[in-house]
Scaffold this active site. Structure first.
Site, PDB file in Angstrom:
ATOM      1  N   SER A   1       0.844  -1.199   0.000  1.00  0.00           N
ATOM      2  CA  SER A   1       0.000   0.000   0.000  1.00  0.00           C
ATOM      3  C   SER A   1       0.873   1.240   0.000  1.00  0.00           C
ATOM      4  O   SER A   1       2.078   1.165   0.214  1.00  0.00           O
ATOM      5  CB  SER A   1      -0.874   0.009   1.259  1.00  0.00           C
ATOM      6  OG  SER A   1      -0.051   0.263   2.384  1.00  0.00           O
ATOM      7  N   LYS A   2       0.218   2.369  -0.247  1.00  0.00           N
ATOM      8  CA  LYS A   2       0.955   3.627  -0.236  1.00  0.00           C
ATOM      9  C   LYS A   2       1.586   3.850   1.134  1.00  0.00           C
ATOM     10  O   LYS A   2       2.688   4.362   1.251  1.00  0.00           O
ATOM     11  CB  LYS A   2       0.009   4.782  -0.586  1.00  0.00           C
ATOM     12  CG  LYS A   2       0.701   6.114  -0.562  1.00  0.00           C
ATOM     13  CD  LYS A   2      -0.238   7.199  -0.942  1.00  0.00           C
ATOM     14  CE  LYS A   2      -0.275   8.400  -0.032  1.00  0.00           C
ATOM     15  NZ  LYS A   2       0.635   8.543   1.050  1.00  0.00           N
ATOM     16  N   ARG A   3       0.877   3.416   2.167  1.00  0.00           N
ATOM     17  CA  ARG A   3       1.401   3.581   3.525  1.00  0.00           C
ATOM     18  C   ARG A   3       2.713   2.826   3.725  1.00  0.00           C
ATOM     19  O   ARG A   3       3.611   3.296   4.400  1.00  0.00           O
ATOM     20  CB  ARG A   3       0.364   3.146   4.554  1.00  0.00           C
ATOM     21  CG  ARG A   3      -0.027   4.295   5.460  1.00  0.00           C
ATOM     22  CD  ARG A   3      -1.068   3.928   6.502  1.00  0.00           C
ATOM     23  NE  ARG A   3      -2.289   3.384   5.916  1.00  0.00           N
ATOM     24  CZ  ARG A   3      -2.820   2.216   6.266  1.00  0.00           C
ATOM     25  NH1 ARG A   3      -2.233   1.453   7.167  1.00  0.00           N
ATOM     26  NH2 ARG A   3      -3.948   1.796   5.711  1.00  0.00           N
TER      27      ARG A   3
ATOM     28  N   ASP B   1       5.419   4.953   2.340  1.00  0.00           N
ATOM     29  CA  ASP B   1       5.744   6.068   3.243  1.00  0.00           C
ATOM     30  C   ASP B   1       6.579   5.560   4.412  1.00  0.00           C
ATOM     31  O   ASP B   1       7.559   6.185   4.817  1.00  0.00           O
ATOM     32  CB  ASP B   1       4.460   6.714   3.800  1.00  0.00           C
ATOM     33  CG  ASP B   1       3.623   7.354   2.705  1.00  0.00           C
ATOM     34  OD1 ASP B   1       4.173   7.569   1.605  1.00  0.00           O
ATOM     35  OD2 ASP B   1       2.422   7.616   2.938  1.00  0.00           O
TER      36      ASP B   1
END
Ligand code: GLU
Length: 502
Positions: A260-262, A265
């Protein structure tokens, strides 16, 4: 294949484009090109609550950057429009009504409050076979009650009526035969109270209207496949149903679930193709492009997430991918994303791309850093340092000394062994520098002079490099001399001598 191959990438314009989305687009594109078919972009924007301004143009830009622009799209309509789902709104109701008339769907008048109350009372509540007869819908109300509610424009949705005790079975091009038990699928909403279709109805109606022949989409859509397959059948289109292929997930680096994008990050790598700025919050999420990936590398690394050609070959151009792509070699298992490997692909591409292909991106990066060179010099500099660059911004650090003389020197590497003999040697080398020689000839003359002065060439090579670039890095030192030119080399040597003498 007798029918024209028509495949679609069908993103919802809700934000940044995840690399998994680009991989889906890429596989659709490759399949279309391999079979001389059409690659279509369809924007699935029927969920007004999730619509994000600018997201459609961003998707178009990402595909263009990757070099996989669609043959038909909202921007380039073909004969199968509209290419934005919302623009087809008037046609969906008729299909939903057709399903009601033929007994495959029903009107449901339950208010949001009633549904919320039901869910609060029954945490695992599913609107379906077990519960539908306790709800307020056209299966439980009388014909006249239903007609009256409809005449009053009472808010309602249309739900599919999932059949009991059936197996929906289909042959997935990647997974083989897949079966679903209809008892485990709920009565999904097909048409919402605002008259907009849900994804399930829209995707089937659009794929039919656009004559889509094959559907390549992420594995996360597999649970929706039985609903779609039943809809193809219930709408009377079973014979025209496209072939299905559910692509393996792209997993977190540790293989533990979908990337996921998380995760990006958290672990410090990009997940979106290009920079994305959320128009509401103004938050910027970095993309592969802006971090310094070349599109050639980006699509190459994506192609290998879940596909290979059966050999050890890893570097593929888009042309090569078009030729070698085959559905048979797409794996069922999820593919782990490895950012170090992604960088390796970029490094390989930077090394092998012609300077002309790198020039634009590199020169704009250099300009941003106040470094400018004419075309010819820029080409020479790029050629000289490209093997040392993994991401495009590396060109800045790797070439800075061509534009400005170093102000700091790695003196610790030179000073302890510095002496007057070396100072005299460097003065003489600078004074007699024959810049017209080739780099190889310069090296030979440098070494000859050193020996002549009773010095080992190895003892003066490193000081020369540090005088010219400031540290122990960079390409061949005589290539640097050639590019700096006579005067600049002489100046730097003079400065270096002064530095090491002090
Ligand atoms: N709109 C869906 C998405 O956002 C498309 C799924 C499909 O390809 O059927 O990915």
């Amino acid at each position: 294949m007798n029918k024209e191959v028509r495949v679609r990438f069908a993103p919802s314009p809700t934000g940044g484009l995840h690399l998994g989305g680009v991989r889906t687009a890429l596989f659709n594109y490759l399949f279309a090109k391999k079979h001389h078919g059409k690659f279509i972009l369809r924007v699935e924007d029927t969920d007004q609550t999730r619509f994000v301004e600018g997201a459609e143009q961003y998707i178009v830009d990402c595909l263009e950057w990757c070099g996989i622009s669609p043959d038909e799209s909202p921007q380039k309509p073909g004969a199968f429009g509209p290419y934005r789902q919302s623009e087809r709104k008037p046609s969906y109701r008729q299909y939903a009504e057709q399903l009601v008339a033929s007994g495959y769907a029903y009107y449901a008048f339950d208010t949001p409050e009633e549904l919320t109350a039901k869910r609060a009372a029954e945490p695992n509540f599913l609107y379906g076979q077990k519960s539908r007869m306790q709800m307020r819908n056209s299966l439980t109300l009388t014909q006249s009650e239903v007609s009256e509610l409809l005449a009053q424009n009472a808010p309602h949705v249309i739900r599919i009526k999932m059949p009991a005790d059936e197996q929906v079975t289909f042959a997935d091009m990647i997974r083989g035969v897949v079966s679903f038990d209809t008892n485990l699928v709920d009565d999904k909403v097909l048409l919402k109270a605002d008259g907009m279709p849900t994804y399930h109805l829209a995707v089937v109606v659009d794929d039919k209207a656009m004559e889509i022949s094959h559907i390549f989409r992420g594995e996360e859509w597999l649970p929706s496949a039985p609903i779609h397959i039943l809809l193809w059948k219930y709408l009377g289109w079973a014979n025209e149903m496209p072939a299905w292929a559910h692509l393996p997930l792209i997993l977190k680096p540790d293989g533990n679930g979908k990337l996921s994008k998380r995760d990006g990050d958290r672990l410090g790598f990009p997940v979106y193709a290009m920079n994305w700025t959320d128009p509401k919050t103004g938050d910027l999420t970095k993309g592969f492009k802006e971090l310094g990936f070349m599109p050639e590398a980006f699509i190459n690394l994506l192609a290998l997430l879940g596909w290979n050609d059966g050999t050890d070959k890893e570097i593929f151009s888009l042309e090569e991918l078009k030729a070698s792509f085959s559905v048979e070699r797409i794996s069922k298992a999820g593919a782990k994303f490895d950012f170090e490997k992604a960088k390796w692909f970029n490094h390989e591409w930077i090394k092998q791309l012609p300077v002309g292909r790198l020039k634009l991106a590199v020169s704009s990066l250099l300009k941003q850093n106040g470094m400018e060179a004419n075309e010819e010099k820029l080409a020479e500099i790029i050629e000289l340092v490209k093997d040392r660059c993994t991401l495009l911004p590396d060109f800045v650090a790797q070439t800075a000394y061509f534009f400005t003389a170093p102000t700091e020197f790695d003196s610790a590497a030179v000073k302890p062994k510095w002496n007057t003999d070396k100072a005299i040697f460097f003065e003489e080398f600078a004074n007699t520098l024959a810049i017209e020689l080739t780099a190889l000839e310069l090296e030979a003359s440098f070494k000859a002079l050193a020996e002549n002065k009773g010095l080992k060439p190895g003892e003066v090579m490193l000081p020369l490099r540090i005088m010219l670039v400031g540290g122990k890095f960079g390409p061949g030192v005589f290539d640097i001399v050639k590019l700096l030119g006579k005067e600049e080399t002489q100046n730097r040597i003079a400065k270096g001598i002064a530095e090491f003498n002090s």
